[in-house]
Design a protein around this motif. Structure first.
Motif, short mmCIF file in Angstrom:
data_model
loop_
_atom_site.label_atom_id
_atom_site.label_comp_id
_atom_site.label_asym_id
_atom_site.label_seq_id
_atom_site.Cartn_x
_atom_site.Cartn_y
_atom_site.Cartn_z
N GLU A 154 -54.87 -24.41 -19.40
CA GLU A 154 -55.34 -24.28 -18.00
C GLU A 154 -53.58 -24.24 -16.89
OE1 GLU A 154 -57.79 -25.04 -19.92
OE2 GLU A 154 -56.55 -27.15 -20.01
N GLY A 155 -52.70 -22.64 -17.53
CA GLY A 155 -51.72 -22.79 -16.41
C GLY A 155 -51.63 -22.26 -14.96
N ILE A 156 -50.68 -21.84 -14.31
CA ILE A 156 -50.35 -21.25 -13.29
C ILE A 156 -50.54 -19.58 -12.88
CG2 ILE A 156 -48.95 -20.81 -11.13
CD1 ILE A 156 -46.15 -22.55 -12.89
N PHE A 157 -50.53 -18.79 -13.37
CA PHE A 157 -51.53 -17.09 -13.22
C PHE A 157 -53.03 -17.34 -13.73
CE2 PHE A 157 -51.09 -12.91 -13.87
CZ PHE A 157 -50.98 -12.54 -12.36
N ASN A 175 -61.61 -13.65 -23.24
CA ASN A 175 -60.05 -14.40 -23.72
C ASN A 175 -59.86 -15.75 -22.68
OD1 ASN A 175 -57.56 -15.61 -24.04
ND2 ASN A 175 -57.17 -14.84 -25.60
N LYS A 176 -61.04 -16.80 -23.15
CA LYS A 176 -60.93 -17.42 -21.97
C LYS A 176 -59.12 -18.43 -22.30
CE LYS A 176 -61.33 -22.76 -21.77
NZ LYS A 176 -60.22 -23.55 -22.16
N HIS A 177 -58.69 -18.68 -23.36
CA HIS A 177 -57.45 -18.65 -22.81
C HIS A 177 -56.31 -18.44 -21.66
CE1 HIS A 177 -57.40 -20.96 -26.27
NE2 HIS A 177 -58.35 -20.00 -27.41
N LEU A 178 -56.81 -16.62 -21.54
CA LEU A 178 -55.47 -16.09 -20.52
C LEU A 178 -56.93 -16.01 -19.25
CD1 LEU A 178 -54.72 -13.55 -22.99
CD2 LEU A 178 -53.29 -15.37 -21.87
N TRP A 179 -58.00 -16.57 -19.45
CA TRP A 179 -59.36 -16.23 -18.44
C TRP A 179 -59.16 -15.19 -18.30
CZ3 TRP A 179 -61.39 -21.32 -17.54
CH2 TRP A 179 -62.25 -21.15 -16.84
N ILE A 238 -44.93 -16.60 -17.35
CA ILE A 238 -45.13 -17.63 -15.84
C ILE A 238 -45.08 -19.85 -16.60
CG2 ILE A 238 -46.39 -18.01 -14.32
CD1 ILE A 238 -46.74 -15.04 -13.61
N ASP A 239 -46.38 -19.70 -17.18
CA ASP A 239 -46.10 -20.68 -17.89
C ASP A 239 -44.19 -21.67 -17.93
OD1 ASP A 239 -48.30 -20.61 -16.89
OD2 ASP A 239 -48.91 -20.86 -19.22
N ARG A 240 -43.95 -20.04 -19.06
CA ARG A 240 -42.75 -20.97 -19.47
C ARG A 240 -41.97 -21.67 -18.48
NH1 ARG A 240 -44.71 -17.23 -23.76
NH2 ARG A 240 -42.84 -15.87 -23.09
N LEU A 241 -41.74 -20.11 -17.48
CA LEU A 241 -40.92 -20.60 -16.18
C LEU A 241 -41.14 -21.17 -14.90
CD1 LEU A 241 -39.99 -16.27 -15.15
CD2 LEU A 241 -38.78 -17.99 -16.37
N PHE A 242 -42.47 -21.42 -14.76
CA PHE A 242 -42.55 -22.36 -13.42
C PHE A 242 -43.47 -23.73 -13.56
CE2 PHE A 242 -42.33 -17.80 -11.75
CZ PHE A 242 -40.77 -18.33 -11.76
N LEU A 243 -44.31 -23.93 -15.23
CA LEU A 243 -44.88 -25.02 -15.01
C LEU A 243 -44.29 -26.21 -15.58
CD1 LEU A 243 -47.75 -25.86 -15.30
CD2 LEU A 243 -48.01 -25.42 -17.60
N PRO A 244 -44.21 -27.43 -14.95
CA PRO A 244 -43.14 -28.08 -15.46
C PRO A 244 -43.68 -28.98 -16.49
CG PRO A 244 -44.26 -28.89 -13.40
CD PRO A 244 -45.01 -27.22 -13.99
N GLY A 245 -42.74 -30.11 -17.05
CA GLY A 245 -43.52 -31.13 -18.46
C GLY A 245 -43.98 -30.13 -19.48
N GLY A 274 -56.58 -6.86 -9.31
CA GLY A 274 -55.19 -7.55 -9.04
C GLY A 274 -54.54 -8.24 -10.63
N TYR A 275 -55.19 -8.78 -11.35
CA TYR A 275 -55.09 -9.45 -12.34
C TYR A 275 -54.82 -8.87 -13.86
CZ TYR A 275 -55.24 -13.60 -15.94
OH TYR A 275 -54.39 -14.47 -16.91
N TYR A 276 -56.38 -7.88 -13.35
CA TYR A 276 -56.38 -7.16 -14.67
C TYR A 276 -54.79 -5.92 -14.78
CZ TYR A 276 -56.56 -2.92 -16.75
OH TYR A 276 -56.43 -1.66 -17.79
N ILE A 277 -54.19 -5.56 -13.80
CA ILE A 277 -53.07 -4.61 -13.16
C ILE A 277 -51.75 -5.66 -13.50
CG2 ILE A 277 -51.99 -3.66 -11.22
CD1 ILE A 277 -54.42 -2.58 -10.34
#
Length: 380
Positions: free
Chosen positions: A215-218, A273-277, A198-205, A170-173
């Motif tokens: 370590e973002g949301i998605f 890619n560790k940054h995108l996990w 998604i981080d830019r839209l929803f992650l505060p601060g 699902g994450y790949y798709i």
């Protein structure tokens, strides 16, 4: 010591301590060593103690997921007593009231890790909402462990596997097919990836890297799969079956090899890619996580060679505490310089940074030994 397949696994503390050692001070020792004695092996080791800039993998990229994997391995053991008391064989069969207690305990642990992650990021400096980073390593551990626990408590092994593969596919798709405004679909760059959007839209601060957060949301979603790999490993190790423990370890090693190969093949289309996990990252590092665990379990819990691992056990038994302390709560460098600085000044100039880094580790281990002897552990 208790039976290796029941109760607490000493190897888990040692493996947890092994990966935490590099974060708390070990990396600085190797970097200083590579500068003082620039021979190829030390230079290579130093290069492995940096994160890959984007795609690709280094040893340092494996530290965080191995730690999360270990948290997953411990889960079947932590619920064992409750299952025995309730007289059930599977966690999904626990009574509803017992599950509610476990949910509340898990939620409390996750919230504590989230708050501690905020503190590590400097929340108490009160720099203002926009300058505070809310995503964190501890937060991701808490969230991924929590949702892996929910899956473990409510589904049998076959359905857990469906969850595991469903998360990765699902994450790949989503990452490959859902378009990002101004970039389109499948653009796996810092700015163009769905995760960063998604981080830019929803992650505060404040985001760690301005346009995305590692370590973002998605990207926390595939981290759940990393924790589930640990759950599968712990479940298989505990399971009563006709296989001997050595056969179990061999099967685990073979599974690890398959995961590593799967990660390398998936890397062609969905880069490690560790940054995108990424899903390929989960498979590749998951395989190595299992191999690390097999090695430590074999040496420490099965063959009982434990004395060499005592410093690692000191670290692993208080891993969250030393992580928080080393990340800024305690100035170990100042203390080490106060205690050992005079002696270090007598050494050759090019070796002084190495001994200074080593002295930090000595101070950290002294503190951990003091806490260990008094049985003072930060338990969350």
């Amino acid at each position: 010591m208790s039976n290796p397949t029941n109760g607490r696994l000493i190897s888990l503390d040692a493996l947890r301590g092994f990966v935490m050692f590099w974060i708390m001070s070990g990396e600085h020792i190797i970097h200083a060593l590579a500068k003082a004695a620039p021979i190829p092996v030390f230079i290579w080791m130093s290069s492995q103690l940096h994160h890959a800039e984007w795609n690709g993998i280094t040893f340092y990229d494996m530290i965080f997921p191995v730690f999360l994997f270990v948290a997953g391995v411990s889960m079947p053991y932590s619920f064992e007593k409750k299952m025995l008391q309730a007289g059930v064989k599977l966690p999904k069969d626990l009574p509803a009231d017992e599950k509610r207690k476990i949910y509340l305990s898990m939620l409390k642990r996750t919230c504590i890790l989230l708050v501690l992650g905020f503190v590590v990021n400097g929340l108490l400096r009160f720099d203002g909402f926009d300058h505070t980073r809310f995503a964190s390593v501890l937060g991701r551990i808490g969230l991924a462990w929590f949702f892996a626990g929910i899956i473990f408590l409510n589904f049998d092994f076959k359905k857990q596997l469906i969850w595991f593969f469903g998360i990765l596919i699902g994450y790949y798709i989503a990452m490959k097919w859902i378009p990002v405004p101004n970039f389109g679909a499948g653009v796996l760059t810092k700015e163009g990836s769905l995760e960063g959007y998604i981080d830019r839209l929803f992650l505060p601060g404040r985001l760690h890297s301005t346009v995305y957060d590692p370590e973002g949301i998605f990207s926390t979603i595939p981290a759940i799969a990393t924790a589930l790999l640990g759950v599968f490993t712990g479940t298989f190790l505990k399971a009563k079956c006709p296989y001997s423990i050595k056969v179990k370890l061999l099967l685990m090693a073979l599974t690890a090899t398959v995961l590593i190969i799967a990660g390398l093949i998936w890397d062609i289309n969905f880069p490690i890619n560790k940054h995108l996990w990424t899903s390929s990252f989960v498979c590749f590092v998951g395989g190595f996580s299992i191999l690390f665990f097999v090695f430590f379990y074999l040496i420490i819990d099965l063959f009982r060679f434990q004395k060499w691992a005592f410093p690692l056990i000191l670290i692993g038994s208080n891993s969250i505490l030393i992580y928080i302390a080393a990340e800024g709560l305690v100035d170990f460098k100042h203390t080490a310089d106060y205690v050992f600085g005079g002696l270090i000044n007598f050494t050759a100039l090019e070796w002084q940074p190495f001994f200074a880094a080593l002295s930090v580790t000595v101070i950290q281990l002294f503190l951990l030994y003091f806490l260990y002897k008094r049985k003072w552990f930060l338990k969350i």
